[in-house]
Design an enzyme around this catalytic site. Sequence first.
Site, short mmCIF file in Angstrom:
data_model
loop_
_atom_site.label_atom_id
_atom_site.label_comp_id
_atom_site.label_asym_id
_atom_site.label_seq_id
_atom_site.Cartn_x
_atom_site.Cartn_y
_atom_site.Cartn_z
N HIS A 274 9.09 -3.16 -2.97
CA HIS A 274 8.21 -3.75 -1.95
C HIS A 274 8.95 -4.88 -1.25
O HIS A 274 9.78 -5.57 -1.85
CB HIS A 274 6.92 -4.29 -2.61
CG HIS A 274 5.85 -4.61 -1.61
ND1 HIS A 274 5.76 -5.84 -0.99
CD2 HIS A 274 4.84 -3.86 -1.11
CE1 HIS A 274 4.73 -5.83 -0.16
NE2 HIS A 274 4.16 -4.65 -0.21
N GLU A 327 1.57 2.48 -3.12
CA GLU A 327 1.50 3.90 -2.76
C GLU A 327 1.57 4.84 -3.96
O GLU A 327 0.98 5.92 -3.96
CB GLU A 327 2.62 4.26 -1.76
CG GLU A 327 2.36 3.82 -0.35
CD GLU A 327 2.84 2.39 -0.10
OE1 GLU A 327 3.50 1.83 -1.01
OE2 GLU A 327 2.58 1.85 0.99
#
Length: 393
Positions: A274, A327
């Site tokens: 991330h 996700e």
Amino acid sequence: MTINGVELDELIDVPAGLRNVVAAETRLGDVRGQEGFYHYRQYSAIELASACTFEEVWFLLFEGRLPDRDELTEFTGEVAQSRLLPTELLPILSTIAAGGDPFRPMVGLRTALSMLAAIRDLQPVWDGDRASRKADALLICAVTPTILAALHRLHRGLEPVVPRADLSTASNWLYMLTGELPHPQAVRAIEQYLIATIDHGFNPSTFTARVVASTGADVASAVIAAIGAFSGPLHGGAPDRALDGVDEIGSVDRIDGWVRDKLAKGDRVMGFGHAVYRTADPRSVLLRDISIGLGGELVEFATTVERRVTEVLAELKPGRDLYTNVEFYAGVVMELCGIPRSMFTPTFATSRVVGWTANILEQADTAKVIRPSARYVGPPAPQPVPPRAGQSV
């Protein structure tokens, strides 16, 4: 030399991608990547996802406080009324759904919202008061899942399902996709996912929405611009790709080879890493717990994949701290709740539109245009225009 009236030596160089550059002040929330923590207003987003309904958190983002019982009843009534599609939009949706191979729901959504703005004659935020801007924002948020579900069904030759006033946002979303009343466990799982993804700092789509809103444009225009940013696979378009990766691996003995092959080719390992978090993504932790509660072989395999991929990444990319992002388990949860993979990103959009519009409303209150500068690095100017072919000498 000046650029946009600013002396060259007054320009401030910033990191590529504007990383860590503070572009505005906000009361909506923050992401503290080093801590693995993010919040909406003054509350932990994860605690809100655990304790509240989607509508309560939606109200919080719009109004700055959690609603009391009467306020929540009134607000959910307004949302229910706003979910219904104008009759003028229905034939347009059929046309949109017939195009594209493969059909991309987010492309259809931005087209449909543009038509909705024309039908409802949404006015620039510059010209309206806060009440009118808020009404437009609520309309766009409420109707987005209805449009997306209708496009999904129309593309498959099915009639759209009319939303029910007695169902919540999460329940209506599953109902409108399938035509069947969903199981309460699936509803709560999706509701928690929606709450956890409403807002997340000045990500690309949110920043895009604020840039457009800063010009005084209407709410729909700002949301449509955000959708364009959101549709990219490096932003909102990743949950289905992350789950596709789990399918590609297929079995435990293939995990190591799959990861090493991806990295050797320079490919991204979707669902891991991330831009902000240097610890575990708190959204991923929440969704992992939700998926474990749902249970099944997919969950067992996904948790094994997570553990081993994280170990291999730590070996091959030491010091990078690459963990699962939102996700990875978002795809698992949506798959278990019966959402088609083509609708994973649209599901994400049905929550993030609330964050976009909350940011649009906040930006509209500032009346300040976002207008950065760029440093020109091309050939020195001015230079004489060279002779062109056919030009008389």
